[in-house]
Design a protein around this motif. Structure first.
Motif, PDB file in Angstrom:
ATOM      1  N   LEU A   1       0.821  -1.202   0.000  1.00  0.00           N
ATOM      2  CA  LEU A   1       0.000   0.000   0.000  1.00  0.00           C
ATOM      3  C   LEU A   1       0.859   1.258   0.000  1.00  0.00           C
ATOM      4  O   LEU A   1       0.949   1.985   0.983  1.00  0.00           O
ATOM      5  N   PRO A   2       1.526   1.560  -1.128  1.00  0.00           N
ATOM      6  CA  PRO A   2       2.345   2.785  -1.196  1.00  0.00           C
ATOM      7  C   PRO A   2       1.478   4.015  -1.479  1.00  0.00           C
ATOM      8  O   PRO A   2       0.593   3.984  -2.333  1.00  0.00           O
ATOM      9  N   PHE A   3       1.729   5.090  -0.742  1.00  0.00           N
ATOM     10  CA  PHE A   3       0.995   6.337  -0.931  1.00  0.00           C
ATOM     11  C   PHE A   3       1.968   7.512  -0.870  1.00  0.00           C
ATOM     12  O   PHE A   3       3.142   7.358  -0.526  1.00  0.00           O
ATOM     13  N   THR A   4       1.463   8.695  -1.159  1.00  0.00           N
ATOM     14  CA  THR A   4       2.209   9.918  -0.891  1.00  0.00           C
ATOM     15  C   THR A   4       2.243  10.127   0.628  1.00  0.00           C
ATOM     16  O   THR A   4       1.748   9.290   1.391  1.00  0.00           O
ATOM     17  N   GLN A   5       2.750  11.250   1.066  1.00  0.00           N
ATOM     18  CA  GLN A   5       2.751  11.538   2.507  1.00  0.00           C
ATOM     19  C   GLN A   5       1.321  11.663   3.043  1.00  0.00           C
ATOM     20  O   GLN A   5       1.096  11.518   4.251  1.00  0.00           O
ATOM     21  N   GLY A   6       0.367  11.919   2.172  1.00  0.00           N
ATOM     22  CA  GLY A   6      -1.026  11.999   2.618  1.00  0.00           C
ATOM     23  C   GLY A   6      -1.342  13.233   3.433  1.00  0.00           C
ATOM     24  O   GLY A   6      -2.279  13.219   4.240  1.00  0.00           O
ATOM     25  N   GLU A   7      -0.587  14.304   3.213  1.00  0.00           N
ATOM     26  CA  GLU A   7      -0.804  15.536   3.978  1.00  0.00           C
ATOM     27  C   GLU A   7      -1.862  16.446   3.337  1.00  0.00           C
ATOM     28  O   GLU A   7      -2.236  17.469   3.914  1.00  0.00           O
TER      29      GLU A   7
END
Length: 304
Positions: free
Chosen positions: A193-199
């Motif tokens: 489950l790779p994502f961006t930083q999600g900020e």
């Protein structure tokens, strides 16, 4: 009794609106793209009449019957890779105007178009009809142009015009490449489950809630108004992702920061619902976890 036309009806919003119409005993003319894979999920109900026609056929399309409200959701080249296909996006503008004329031929008194948050570009404030629009890709530019030109044509044809700028709607029948659907599917198959930083500050709206807003706009929406369609509740994207994980597969762990942001990444996307609620009244929102559970159940049903 209201009778409605829906183009592009097999997506998350279209299918939710069709289900709502069935509940309210509203007759629906569903104009679907020829060979659309979503046709197999269309409800079998005497209130639903299906016509298969591509966008480039709208200009010459002659259909029997008289209807009241025309919802235009159909749009070509919506994938990330094709959003800067300028010729295709320009054709979408023409097809939107063709849809307005089709609405006139069908006797509709109201045209409701589906715009996008992409019309705004990047903004750090909650989005309203008065927020300056500076779209940064061909898709957003075309949506903005389609909304403005269809308003002019509706005025010339004496049709009520309502434009909606829709934020991140999720739910059953959504495209499999969206963040919500793709994450649910990866969780079910136990993939990484790779994502961006999600900020990013994001706003998610369940499809049934979007359908309710659109239905009420047909009755109470004001002519020549633009409405933002969202939840009005913004929070960090990573909190939404963790909630999806908690519902679908709580033992798995997302990897934040594994993917870089896209160029021109929008970092703040929240709707201001004041204008909408002033005209249609208070809206009721489905809790995100409940909406994810309902969406997961549909994804699992399709995978069986």
């Amino acid at each position: 009794m209201m009778k409605v036309v829906i183009t592009g009806p097999t997506g998350a919003i279209g299918m939710a609106l069709i289900q709502l119409c069935i509940t309210k005993q509203i007759e629906v003319l569903a104009i679907c793209r020829k060979g659309s894979p979503g046709l197999v999920y269309m409800p079998q109900n005497p209130l639903i009449h299906i016509v298969e026609a591509n966008l480039d056929e709208y200009a010459a399309l002659e259909l029997p019957g008289q209807y009241d409200v025309f919802y235009h959701f159909a749009w070509a080249s919506t994938s990330r890779e094709s959003r800067n296909d300028v010729y295709s996006q320009n054709q979408n503008v023409t097809h939107t105007l063709d849809a307005v004329r089709l609405a006139k031929r069908l006797g509709c008194h109201t045209f409701i178009g589906a715009g996008s948050q992409a019309e705004y570009g990047r903004s750090e404030m909650p989005l309203t009809s008065r927020t300056p629009a500076f779209p940064e890709n061909g898709y957003g530019i075309a949506k903005l142009c389609a909304g403005q030109l269809s308003r002019i044509l509706c005025e010339q044809l004496e049709i009520k015009h309502i434009w909606t700028r829709i934020l991140s709607v999720y739910g059953p029948y959504d495209d499999e490449h969206t963040m919500v659907i793709s994450t649910i599917k990866r969780l079910l198959s136990q993939e990484e489950l790779p994502f961006t930083q999600g900020e990013q500050i994001w706003d998610f709206l369940y499809s049934e809630d979007a359908a309710d807003m659109l239905y009420r706009l047909a009755i109470q929406g004001e002519n020549f108004r633009t409405y933002c369609i969202g939840s009005g509740e913004g929070r960090k994207l990573k909190t939404f992702i963790r909630e999806i994980v908690d519902v679908v597969a709580p033992k798995q762990e997302p990897v934040f920061g594994a993917i870089p942001h896209n160029r021109n990444q929008v970092m703040h996307l929240v709707a201001d619902l004041d204008e909408l609620e002033q005209d249609i009244g208070p809206v009721t929102l489905t809790p995100f976890a409940l909406g994810i559970r309902k969406t997961m159940e549909e994804v699992m049903r399709r995978l069986q």
